[in-house]
Design an enzyme around this catalytic site. Structure first.
Site, PDB file in Angstrom:
ATOM      1  N   ASP A  13       1.016  -1.354  -0.036  1.00 43.56           N
ATOM      2  CA  ASP A  13      -0.043  -0.167  -0.045  1.00 43.56           C
ATOM      3  C   ASP A  13       0.771   1.239   0.077  1.00 43.56           C
ATOM      4  O   ASP A  13       0.497   2.369   0.655  1.00 43.56           O
ATOM      5  CB  ASP A  13      -0.852  -0.222   1.152  1.00 43.56           C
ATOM      6  CG  ASP A  13      -1.779  -1.067   1.446  1.00 43.56           C
ATOM      7  OD1 ASP A  13      -2.445  -1.551   0.381  1.00 43.56           O
ATOM      8  OD2 ASP A  13      -1.808  -1.892   2.322  1.00 43.56           O
ATOM      9  N   GLU A  14       2.030   1.110  -0.581  1.00 46.21           N
ATOM     10  CA  GLU A  14       3.083   2.318  -0.544  1.00 46.21           C
ATOM     11  C   GLU A  14       2.603   3.394  -1.804  1.00 46.21           C
ATOM     12  O   GLU A  14       3.461   4.554  -1.754  1.00 46.21           O
ATOM     13  CB  GLU A  14       4.224   1.940  -0.710  1.00 46.21           C
ATOM     14  CG  GLU A  14       4.827   1.101   0.329  1.00 46.21           C
ATOM     15  CD  GLU A  14       4.836  -0.586   0.187  1.00 46.21           C
ATOM     16  OE1 GLU A  14       5.397  -1.120   0.787  1.00 46.21           O
ATOM     17  OE2 GLU A  14       4.213  -0.772  -0.944  1.00 46.21           O
ATOM     18  N   LYS A  16       2.480   2.222  -5.339  1.00 46.20           N
ATOM     19  CA  LYS A  16       3.372   1.826  -6.258  1.00 46.20           C
ATOM     20  C   LYS A  16       2.546   1.709  -7.436  1.00 46.20           C
ATOM     21  O   LYS A  16       3.117   2.073  -8.768  1.00 46.20           O
ATOM     22  CB  LYS A  16       3.569   0.291  -5.878  1.00 46.20           C
ATOM     23  CG  LYS A  16       4.512  -0.045  -4.975  1.00 46.20           C
ATOM     24  CD  LYS A  16       4.715  -1.624  -4.718  1.00 46.20           C
ATOM     25  CE  LYS A  16       3.473  -2.561  -4.340  1.00 46.20           C
ATOM     26  NZ  LYS A  16       2.792  -2.074  -3.134  1.00 46.20           N
ATOM     27  N   LYS A  18       0.393   4.301  -8.554  1.00 44.67           N
ATOM     28  CA  LYS A  18       0.783   5.758  -9.191  1.00 44.67           C
ATOM     29  C   LYS A  18       2.041   5.892  -9.649  1.00 44.67           C
ATOM     30  O   LYS A  18       2.296   6.502 -10.875  1.00 44.67           O
ATOM     31  CB  LYS A  18       0.268   6.730  -8.051  1.00 44.67           C
ATOM     32  CG  LYS A  18       0.982   7.947  -8.677  1.00 44.67           C
ATOM     33  CD  LYS A  18       1.189   9.048  -7.427  1.00 44.67           C
ATOM     34  CE  LYS A  18       1.876  10.283  -7.954  1.00 44.67           C
ATOM     35  NZ  LYS A  18       1.925  11.291  -6.848  1.00 44.67           N
ATOM     36  N   ALA A  39      -4.181  -7.714  -4.382  1.00 48.00           N
ATOM     37  CA  ALA A  39      -3.405  -6.616  -4.086  1.00 48.00           C
ATOM     38  C   ALA A  39      -3.844  -5.486  -5.240  1.00 48.00           C
ATOM     39  O   ALA A  39      -4.074  -5.640  -6.539  1.00 48.00           O
ATOM     40  CB  ALA A  39      -1.795  -6.732  -4.618  1.00 48.00           C
ATOM     41  N   GLY A  40      -4.426  -4.303  -4.726  1.00 51.15           N
ATOM     42  CA  GLY A  40      -4.920  -3.303  -5.424  1.00 51.15           C
ATOM     43  C   GLY A  40      -4.214  -1.982  -5.631  1.00 51.15           C
ATOM     44  O   GLY A  40      -3.462  -1.892  -4.604  1.00 51.15           O
ATOM     45  N   HIS A  41      -3.998  -1.588  -6.732  1.00 54.83           N
ATOM     46  CA  HIS A  41      -3.233  -0.423  -7.142  1.00 54.83           C
ATOM     47  C   HIS A  41      -4.206   0.784  -7.568  1.00 54.83           C
ATOM     48  O   HIS A  41      -4.776   0.462  -8.330  1.00 54.83           O
ATOM     49  CB  HIS A  41      -2.205  -0.745  -8.284  1.00 54.83           C
ATOM     50  CG  HIS A  41      -1.108  -1.407  -7.778  1.00 54.83           C
ATOM     51  ND1 HIS A  41      -0.208  -2.068  -8.727  1.00 54.83           N
ATOM     52  CD2 HIS A  41      -0.879  -1.818  -6.729  1.00 54.83           C
ATOM     53  CE1 HIS A  41       0.713  -2.884  -7.811  1.00 54.83           C
ATOM     54  NE2 HIS A  41       0.392  -2.708  -6.762  1.00 54.83           N
ATOM     55  N   ARG A 143       2.205 -29.202  -6.634  1.00 57.67           N
ATOM     56  CA  ARG A 143       2.185 -29.805  -8.043  1.00 57.67           C
ATOM     57  C   ARG A 143       0.852 -30.454  -8.361  1.00 57.67           C
ATOM     58  O   ARG A 143       0.711 -31.322  -9.316  1.00 57.67           O
ATOM     59  CB  ARG A 143       3.368 -30.666  -8.285  1.00 57.67           C
ATOM     60  CG  ARG A 143       4.779 -29.947  -8.047  1.00 57.67           C
ATOM     61  CD  ARG A 143       5.769 -30.958  -7.736  1.00 57.67           C
ATOM     62  NE  ARG A 143       5.556 -31.635  -6.425  1.00 57.67           N
ATOM     63  CZ  ARG A 143       6.644 -32.722  -5.981  1.00 57.67           C
ATOM     64  NH1 ARG A 143       7.658 -32.835  -6.564  1.00 57.67           N
ATOM     65  NH2 ARG A 143       6.216 -33.209  -4.823  1.00 57.67           N
ATOM     66  N   GLN A 224       2.097  -6.072  -3.258  1.00 58.79           N
ATOM     67  CA  GLN A 224       2.280  -6.130  -1.852  1.00 58.79           C
ATOM     68  C   GLN A 224       3.533  -5.418  -1.499  1.00 58.79           C
ATOM     69  O   GLN A 224       3.829  -4.310  -2.300  1.00 58.79           O
ATOM     70  CB  GLN A 224       2.120  -7.619  -1.215  1.00 58.79           C
ATOM     71  CG  GLN A 224       0.903  -8.083  -1.360  1.00 58.79           C
ATOM     72  CD  GLN A 224       0.273  -9.084  -2.348  1.00 58.79           C
ATOM     73  OE1 GLN A 224       1.600  -9.426  -3.087  1.00 58.79           O
ATOM     74  NE2 GLN A 224      -0.518  -9.512  -2.577  1.00 58.79           N
ATOM     75  N   THR A 301     -10.418  -3.999  -0.430  1.00 57.73           N
ATOM     76  CA  THR A 301     -11.174  -4.610   0.603  1.00 57.73           C
ATOM     77  C   THR A 301     -11.783  -3.280   1.330  1.00 57.73           C
ATOM     78  O   THR A 301     -12.891  -3.662   1.913  1.00 57.73           O
ATOM     79  CB  THR A 301     -10.388  -5.318   1.508  1.00 57.73           C
ATOM     80  OG1 THR A 301      -9.506  -4.458   2.501  1.00 57.73           O
ATOM     81  CG2 THR A 301      -9.626  -6.446   1.021  1.00 57.73           C
ATOM     82  N   PRO A 304      -9.918  -0.593   7.009  1.00 46.90           N
ATOM     83  CA  PRO A 304      -8.855   0.578   7.376  1.00 46.90           C
ATOM     84  C   PRO A 304      -7.624   0.009   7.845  1.00 46.90           C
ATOM     85  O   PRO A 304      -7.301  -1.151   8.232  1.00 46.90           O
ATOM     86  CB  PRO A 304      -9.445   1.007   8.842  1.00 46.90           C
ATOM     87  CG  PRO A 304     -10.455  -0.245   9.265  1.00 46.90           C
ATOM     88  CD  PRO A 304     -10.955  -0.811   8.062  1.00 46.90           C
ATOM     89  N   THR A 414       3.600  14.067  -3.675  1.00 46.12           N
ATOM     90  CA  THR A 414       2.944  15.098  -3.016  1.00 46.12           C
ATOM     91  C   THR A 414       1.549  15.246  -3.083  1.00 46.12           C
ATOM     92  O   THR A 414       0.945  16.083  -2.794  1.00 46.12           O
ATOM     93  CB  THR A 414       3.501  16.565  -3.086  1.00 46.12           C
ATOM     94  OG1 THR A 414       3.509  16.871  -4.563  1.00 46.12           O
ATOM     95  CG2 THR A 414       5.047  16.575  -2.640  1.00 46.12           C
TER      96      THR A 414
END
Length: 434
Positions: A13-14, A16, A18, A39-41, A143, A224, A301, A304, A414
């Site tokens: 959630d950093e 990435k 954007k 994983a959501g961007h 496998r 992630q 999701t 918070p 920013t």
């Protein structure tokens, strides 16, 4: 001109999505190498908001090729829903997306397995998204998984699917789970979905390597963050794939000698979703102030996020694991209103300073963070477009992070839009981007 990896340096959630979207303008192909639709961007372009779960953020750039690598687990229903949403917004996906024929296929029964596992008495709850990602990776490692290439072969798929589902239902019955599902109806649905994705499926490892030989540039996108990596993260509170830089090679089939740089993305503070240790977690009201100003709720999701202060020991660890050439620091503006800003500069345990990241969760949960407090800048940095225009104390804060982590801050975000990002002149990042 370098091919580079962009990945998260914290617990995900950093920002990435954007950053990949912004930098993909300098590349020909954007390839994602691991994870699933857990994983959501989130990317803002003007007034439009895009939430990407499986498709690399580079798809939003007209004419850029997006690749879903073999390291992902793929829910075709989620993928097709994402494609339909993007194309309704005017994004040409079907002509610009390539899907690995070696990616593993995720089924509804994987979600059943995850709910069963998470709810089992005595089981440590990881706090997953319950989308079946972990159980699908379990089948891959055991496998017995079904890959996209298998899905496209009707006869082979039916035999593999029926065998796998017989096993899933036997396990469910053993644990007293009696969920209704029509396995044959689901199989038919997947065969229909297979025909929709068929034109996009190929050997993406060959596609990427051929493109690199032709002089095209590839940006590798991680999902992630490093501290959720199955090997190097806060195990067992991790994801089920290799989220660190090494996963880019195994997850796409491109050799490490073809990759020229690694860029980490970090918030100016830190967040975490789900369970697990979090040494610098801020209690109320400061944590709530960060959450509110940073809109810290999951893109997939809506959960918070737990919020806390920048953790330099953690970043030193992830910088070593990944070999960061440069850091992108996002959401600097979220800290604009604080009088002072704590930064964790070390860990103590049992009265002793730790020099390594604790390998066990029990140890990590009991570390005492050592803080230094920096003066806040108490003025808005939102939308500032050049490094020189940042407040002096904001620049001091970034310089402090550089010194404590040992990696340059090559870029500062920013605000959420593409244009609200600074790339520092003369930085290693500027050279990598070309």
């Amino acid at each position: 001109m370098a091919n580079i990896i962009i990945l998260g340096s914290q617990w995900g959630d950093e920002g990435k999505g954007k950053i990949v979207d912004l930098f993909s303008d300098r590349f020909d192909i954007v390839a994602r190498y691991q994870g699933g639709h857990n994983a959501g961007h989130t990317v803002f372009i003007g007034l439009k908001k895009f939430i990407l779960k499986l498709i690399p953020s580079g798809i939003l750039r007209p004419g850029k090729k997006a690749v879903i690598g073999n390291g992902l687990v793929l829910d075709p229903a989620a993928l097709l829903d994402e494609i339909d949403t993007l194309e309704a917004a005017g994004v040409d996906v079907t002509h610009n997306l390539a899907i690995s024929n070696r990616a593993h296929v995720l089924f509804p029964q994987h979600r059943m397995m995850e709910r069963m596992s998470e709810g089992r008495p005595g089981r440590i709850s990881i706090g997953t998204t319950s989308r079946g990602i972990g159980p699908c990776y379990e089948d891959k490692i055991a496998r017995r998984g079904i890959r996209v290439a298998d899905l496209l072969d009707r006869d082979a798929f039916r035999a593999q699917y029926d065998s796998l589902m017989e096993e899933k239902h036997a396990i469910a019955r053993t644990f007293g789970i009696d969920e209704e599902d029509d396995a044959h109806a689901i199989r038919d649905q997947y065969e229909t979905m297979a025909e929709r994705i068929r034109p996009m499926v190929c050997d993406t490892a060959m596609l990427l390597n051929s493109a690199i030989r032709e002089g095209k540039r590839v940006l590798f996108e991680g999902a992630q963050g490093t501290m959720l990596d199955i090997d190097h993260g806060t195990y067992p509170f991790v994801t089920s794939s290799s989220a660190s830089a090494g996963g880019a090679c195994t997850g796409t089939g491109v050799a490490p000698t073809r990759i020229g740089g690694v860029v980490g993305v970090s918030k100016a503070y830190i967040t975490r979703v789900g369970g697990g240790p979090f040494p610098t977690e801020a209690g109320d009201p400061e944590g709530e102030q960060i959450r509110r100003r940073g809109s810290e709720f999951g893109a997939v999701t809506g959960r918070p996020r737990r919020c806390g202060w920048f953790d330099a020991p953690l970043l030193r660890y992830t910088a070593a694991i990944n070999g960061f050439d440069s850091l992108v620091v996002t959401k600097l503006d979220v800290l604009d209103d604080f009088d002072t800003i704590p930064v964790c500069v070390g860990y103590r345990a049992g009265g002793k300073e730790l020099v390594e990241m604790p390998p066990r969760v029990a140890c990590m949960e009991n570390v005492e963070p050592v803080y230094e407090r920096l003066p806040g800048w108490k003025t808005s940095t939102f939308g500032v477009s050049s490094y020189e225009e940042l407040p002096a104390r904001a620049k001091d804060y970034l310089a402090f992070l550089e010194a404590r982590v040992g990696v340059e801050v090559g870029s500062v975000s920013t605000g959420p839009e593409r244009t609200q990002t600074i790339v520092r002149a003369g930085s290693r990042l500027e050279a990598l981007l070309g």
